[in-house]
Design a protein around this motif. Structure first.
Motif, PDB file in Angstrom:
ATOM      1  N   LEU A 176       0.097   3.576  -2.965  1.00 21.39           N
ATOM      2  CA  LEU A 176      -1.164   4.321  -2.854  1.00 21.39           C
ATOM      3  C   LEU A 176      -0.945   5.624  -2.096  1.00 21.39           C
ATOM      4  N   GLY A 177      -0.112   5.579  -1.070  1.00 22.18           N
ATOM      5  CA  GLY A 177       0.208   6.781  -0.295  1.00 22.18           C
ATOM      6  C   GLY A 177       0.980   7.817  -1.093  1.00 22.18           C
ATOM      7  N   ASN A 226      -2.253  -2.460   5.949  1.00 19.46           N
ATOM      8  CA  ASN A 226      -2.420  -1.796   4.659  1.00 19.46           C
ATOM      9  C   ASN A 226      -2.552  -0.283   4.832  1.00 19.46           C
ATOM     10  N   THR A 227      -3.334   0.129   5.809  1.00 15.40           N
ATOM     11  CA  THR A 227      -3.502   1.558   6.072  1.00 15.40           C
ATOM     12  C   THR A 227      -2.172   2.172   6.503  1.00 15.40           C
ATOM     13  N   SER A 279      -8.503  -1.112   1.427  1.00 16.73           N
ATOM     14  CA  SER A 279      -8.193  -2.332   2.154  1.00 16.73           C
ATOM     15  C   SER A 279      -9.479  -3.022   2.611  1.00 16.73           C
ATOM     16  N   GLY A 329      -0.146   2.801   3.444  1.00 18.67           N
ATOM     17  CA  GLY A 329      -0.554   4.023   2.750  1.00 18.67           C
ATOM     18  C   GLY A 329      -0.010   5.268   3.429  1.00 18.67           C
ATOM     19  N   PHE A 357       0.805  -1.226   0.000  1.00 22.18           N
ATOM     20  CA  PHE A 357       0.000   0.000   0.000  1.00 22.18           C
ATOM     21  C   PHE A 357       0.839   1.278   0.000  1.00 22.18           C
ATOM     22  N   SER A 411      -6.816   4.586   1.927  1.00 28.38           N
ATOM     23  CA  SER A 411      -6.089   3.336   2.184  1.00 28.38           C
ATOM     24  C   SER A 411      -6.958   2.379   2.992  1.00 28.38           C
TER      25      SER A 411
END
Length: 183
Positions: free
Chosen positions: A94-95, A143-144, A120, A147, A91, A116
């Motif tokens: 994505l960030g 996952n967060t 997820s 991100g 992830f 995120s």
């Protein structure tokens, strides 16, 4: 100049689409070819037999799998490291994509956090409904975090780039006026 900016934006959007495809292939299809028919078949099966949802494996205890994986990593088991760090690493892009593609940079960090988490969650719910994986609250956390880590990397690189280029800081500064009373 405007055409170049649009072209760069289209390249970033294309990269995001490719990234999301590869992420979907990795998370839902475990590296196998993406097969939407399989997802639809699994969902149709669930609609015909709703009790199948009770056969799915679910982890709703925060940090349970993270702690287990961390312990396994300390014992030298590489599979746990892949699960633990892979969820974060997956992830990070994505960030980076979100602030690059967002117009409002002020809210980019909050947007990365929310998007995120939502992406997820979409993957985890899809895994739960289709049985193509395990719903794991720890995956949401990792996952967060990935991100957010990607956003922090983006912000650091952007800050270093500005320092090197000699650009002014983008903070709100209160100017001191000696003529005004500050009591």
């Amino acid at each position: 100049m405007k055409t170049q900016k649009i072209l760069i934006q289209l390249l970033w959007i294309s990269a995001l689409v490719i990234y999301l495809y590869l992420l979907t292939k990795l998370i839902l299809f475990k590296g196998n070819p993406v097969d939407i028919k399989l997802v639809l078949t699994q969902l149709k099966l669930l609609m015909q037999e709703p009790d199948l949802i009770h056969t799915r494996i679910v982890n709703l205890t925060p940090f349970q799998e993270i702690a287990r994986d961390w312990h396994s990593v300390s014992l030298g088991r590489p599979g746990s490291a892949i699960h633990l760090f892979g969820n974060v690493l997956a992830f990070i892009p994505l960030g980076i994509f979100i602030p690059v593609l967002m117009g409002n940079k002020l809210l980019a960090g909050a947007s990365v956090l929310v998007l995120s988490l939502l992406l997820s969650l979409a993957y985890e719910v899809t895994q739960l409904l289709t049985g193509m994986g395990v719903f794991d609250v720890d995956d949401l956390i990792l996952n967060t975090a990935g991100g957010i880590f990607g956003y922090v990397l983006f912000a650091l690189v952007r800050g270093v780039k500005r320092m090197i280029a000699g650009e002014p800081e983008r903070t709100v500064k209160k100017r001191y006026d000696a003529n005004k009373s500050h009591t």
